[in-house]
Design an enzyme around this catalytic site. Structure first.
Site, PDB file in Angstrom:
ATOM      1  N   GLU A 264      27.736  77.741  47.640  1.00 41.35           N
ATOM      2  CA  GLU A 264      28.936  77.299  47.261  1.00 41.35           C
ATOM      3  C   GLU A 264      28.856  75.576  47.647  1.00 41.35           C
ATOM      4  OE1 GLU A 264      32.288  79.233  49.277  1.00 41.35           O
ATOM      5  OE2 GLU A 264      31.606  81.265  48.862  1.00 41.35           O
ATOM      6  N   HIS A 283      36.546  80.133  46.223  1.00 41.40           N
ATOM      7  CA  HIS A 283      36.801  80.503  47.593  1.00 41.40           C
ATOM      8  C   HIS A 283      38.289  80.086  48.082  1.00 41.40           C
ATOM      9  CE1 HIS A 283      34.397  81.439  51.573  1.00 41.40           C
ATOM     10  NE2 HIS A 283      35.677  81.850  51.681  1.00 41.40           N
TER      11      HIS A 283
END
Length: 316
Positions: A264, A283
């Site tokens: 990420e 997220h």
């Protein structure tokens, strides 16, 4: 010297609250500057992070006086818990604070994925009318299979029950006589293979550990119904992203909703690029305006309480 270094975004009121008694350095962009974190927090007794700040290795080693870590969330895979235990560093996740946010996201993801409604947007604007193509499924009567049966999974089950879904879960850590099974009307499944094979929607609710890494790989995905949906709000490494992309491209899976990833942010050229029936978010399942207030409140209280108990006064 700073008493508390905050490396990722948090409500400003929370920073202001801590700053009443402590010298606080707040920079939500610090997460991408590990060397700067190490310098700023070298003498700090406390640090506050979310999921992306890696509190390990050289960064952790540089924090010579660190005693308290406030985690704005619940996952701890970005923190070297073993080293913290050795050094007597206390770690405080905001347990339960974003439970509702994640549970609602899972339910919303199931509704969206089973109907595939958003793909019609461009067609409708172009004057097309693809009604027959969107004659898809309801959640009522379908089985929601929960991998893991902790707090968030249970909150999800409670909401899914209101939609009249059939509920099942696999979690060998939760004993068969735990009253939650009966109270929530959830069937306890003995093996993950059985859960995958019998569920219409599979939602992941386990931490990322060596045992859960790629828990849902090509073999696991192949056990799922071709019409099934998988939702991951836990940790990206739990799903083999390449295997998931291959299954969706081959039409061997009904769809997937991902809020977390192996890396990420995603890098350009990700195996997930261009994959059909795949919904991606950055997220944010546990990040709502209301949830962030709860997470911030719990974290401020945790950090304050720990510093006070340890007899560490602010330098202001």
């Amino acid at each position: 010297m700073y008493d508390i270094v905050v490396t990722e975004f948090v409500d400003q009121w929370a920073v202001d609250d801590l700053a009443k008694d402590y010298k606080v350095h707040y920079d939500p962009k610090l997460v991408d500057k590990p060397e700067e974190i190490a310098k700023l927090a070298a003498e700090s007794p406390a640090i506050v992070v979310r999921n992306r700040t890696q509190v390990r290795g050289a960064t952790l080693a540089a924090m010579k006086k660190l005693k308290v870590i406030g985690r704005l969330g619940v996952g701890l895979d970005n923190i070297d818990m073993e080293e913290c235990a050795k050094r007597g560093i206390e770690v405080f996740p905001a347990t339960g604070a974003n439970t509702v946010s994640v549970a609602e996201y899972v339910i919303g993801g199931a509704l969206v994925a089973l109907r595939d409604v958003w793909k019609a947007n461009a067609d409708v604007l172009a004057g097309k009318w693809p009604r027959n193509d969107l004659m898809l499924g309801e959640v009522m009567g379908k089985r929601l299979g929960l991998v893991g049966f902790g707090g968030i999974a249970r909150a999800t089950a409670k909401r899914a029950r209101a939609l009249e879904m059939d509920l099942a879960a696999y979690d060998p850590m939760v004993k068969a006589d735990d009253p939650a099974w009966k109270e929530l009307g959830v069937t306890r499944i003995a093996t993950i293979d059985e859960l995958l094979a019998t569920s219409d929607v599979v939602s992941l609710h386990v931490p990322l550990t060596p045992q859960t890494k790629n828990l849902l790989d090509a073999k696991g995905l192949a056990k799922m119904k071709p019409s099934a949906i998988v939702i991951n709000t836990a940790r990206g490494g739990i799903i083999d992203e390449a295997a998931l992309a291959a299954a969706l491209k081959a039409g061997k899976l009904g769809g997937a909703v991902l809020d977390v990833y192996d890396q990420e942010p995603l890098k350009a050229g990700s195996v997930l690029d261009g994959v059909p029936r795949l919904w991606l978010t950055p997220h944010i399942a546990g990040v709502t305006a209301e949830g962030n207030v709860r997470v911030s409140t719990v974290t401020v209280a945790n950090v304050r309480g720990a510093l006070r108990r340890l007899g560490i006064a602010g330098s202001k």
